[in-house]
Design an enzyme around this catalytic site. Structure first.
Site, short mmCIF file in Angstrom:
data_model
loop_
_atom_site.label_atom_id
_atom_site.label_comp_id
_atom_site.label_asym_id
_atom_site.label_seq_id
_atom_site.Cartn_x
_atom_site.Cartn_y
_atom_site.Cartn_z
N HIS A 152 30.26 -44.92 13.49
CA HIS A 152 30.11 -43.32 13.06
C HIS A 152 30.95 -42.45 14.13
O HIS A 152 31.05 -42.68 14.96
CB HIS A 152 29.28 -43.14 12.22
CG HIS A 152 28.84 -42.02 13.16
ND1 HIS A 152 28.43 -40.74 13.47
CD2 HIS A 152 27.66 -42.15 13.78
CE1 HIS A 152 27.90 -40.21 14.43
NE2 HIS A 152 26.88 -41.43 14.89
N ARG A 168 23.68 -38.25 9.65
CA ARG A 168 24.83 -37.96 9.19
C ARG A 168 25.85 -39.54 7.89
O ARG A 168 26.27 -39.10 7.12
CB ARG A 168 26.23 -37.03 9.23
CG ARG A 168 25.89 -35.96 9.61
CD ARG A 168 26.51 -35.24 10.44
NE ARG A 168 26.86 -35.81 11.54
CZ ARG A 168 27.46 -35.62 13.24
NH1 ARG A 168 28.01 -34.74 12.57
NH2 ARG A 168 27.35 -35.78 13.49
N ASP A 184 21.53 -41.54 13.80
CA ASP A 184 22.07 -39.49 13.11
C ASP A 184 22.03 -39.49 11.37
O ASP A 184 22.25 -40.36 10.91
CB ASP A 184 23.91 -39.45 13.43
CG ASP A 184 24.62 -38.87 12.96
OD1 ASP A 184 24.43 -37.84 12.08
OD2 ASP A 184 25.07 -38.24 14.27
N CYS A 226 30.48 -40.00 16.96
CA CYS A 226 29.21 -40.08 17.46
C CYS A 226 28.68 -39.49 18.25
O CYS A 226 29.43 -39.17 19.81
CB CYS A 226 28.76 -41.70 18.14
SG CYS A 226 27.29 -42.50 17.78
N CYS A 271 23.96 -46.03 13.64
CA CYS A 271 23.02 -45.06 14.52
C CYS A 271 22.14 -43.97 13.26
O CYS A 271 22.15 -44.05 11.99
CB CYS A 271 24.18 -44.11 14.92
SG CYS A 271 23.95 -43.16 15.22
#
Ligand code: CO
Length: 216
Positions: free
Chosen positions: A98, A46, A44, A101, A42
């Site tokens: 994750h 993080r 993302d 999400c 992803c």
């Protein structure tokens, strides 16, 4: 005027640290890359691919998009897959989702967000396919996390359906596709135990026959 100076400063320190630990690191790496793994994760912020699995530059070929989707009409993702499998000959493809999400959570709702809704439609299709698993007992967080896991598994299968991967398998190339999920709460990975490594595991309707390959 150079903007974002702090990032250039960070970069300078990072490059110096790597060179100090391993002299000529960048010089050697500039000659070739030989990664064993393709990571599909992803976007993302993080979920930083190399950091999570402790790999250095040159060791992980990476593709990231919102909610780690592998859509067979996505030229970008398919090009990455083709290059990784046919040219770099990676041995493992890791789809890593994750928990929590945002893309997956948004797909479970009905709010309008513009262009991204078309992308997230793919996740709604995963939900519909497994709707029976989403019982009323599940909290909102549980629903999102369950769909995060199911979404990873779906993308693993999506990769196995491509002619790129099946051609590799049919020609005897060693290649395994894994489905993992990462927890942004504790930094740990979990294997979802969906490892595909041969065409026999692909639903017959999606199989590419080996005789067709020979004729090409
Ligand atoms: Co995400």
């Amino acid at each position: 005027m150079k903007l974002l100076n702090e990032l250039f400063d960070n970069n300078q320190r990072w490059a110096e640290r790597i060179e100090a630990e391993s002299p000529d690191f960048f010089e050697q790496l500039s000659k070739q890359q030989n990664p064993q793994y393709l990571w599909i994760g992803c976007s993302d912020s993080r979920v930083p691919a190399n950091d999570i699995v402790g790999l250095l530059p040159g060791e992980l070929f990476v593709h990231r998009n919102v909610a780690n989707l592998v859509v067979h009409t996505d030229m970008n993702c398919m090009s990455v897959l083709q290059y990784a499998v046919e040219v770099l000959k990676v041995k493992h493809i890791i789809v890593c989702g994750h928990y929590g999400c945002g893309g997956v959570a948004t797909a479970l709702g009905n709010e309008k967000h513009g262009l991204i809704d078309t992308w997230l439609r793919n996740i709604k299709d995963v939900y519909v396919k497994h709707q029976a698993c989403f019982t009323d007992q599940l909290s909102e967080e549980d629903r999102t996390n369950l769909l995060c896991e199911l979404n990873v598994i779906e993308q693993v299968h999506s990769i196995s359906k491509t002619t790129i991967v099946q051609d590799a398998w049919n020609s005897g190339q060693k290649l395994a596709i894994h489905g993992w999920i990462y927890s942004i709460k504790n930094g740990l990975l979990k294997d979802l135990n969906v490892c595909l490594d041969s065409s026999e595991e692909v639903d017959p309707i999606y199989r590419v026959s080996t005789s067709d390959n020979a004729q090409r």
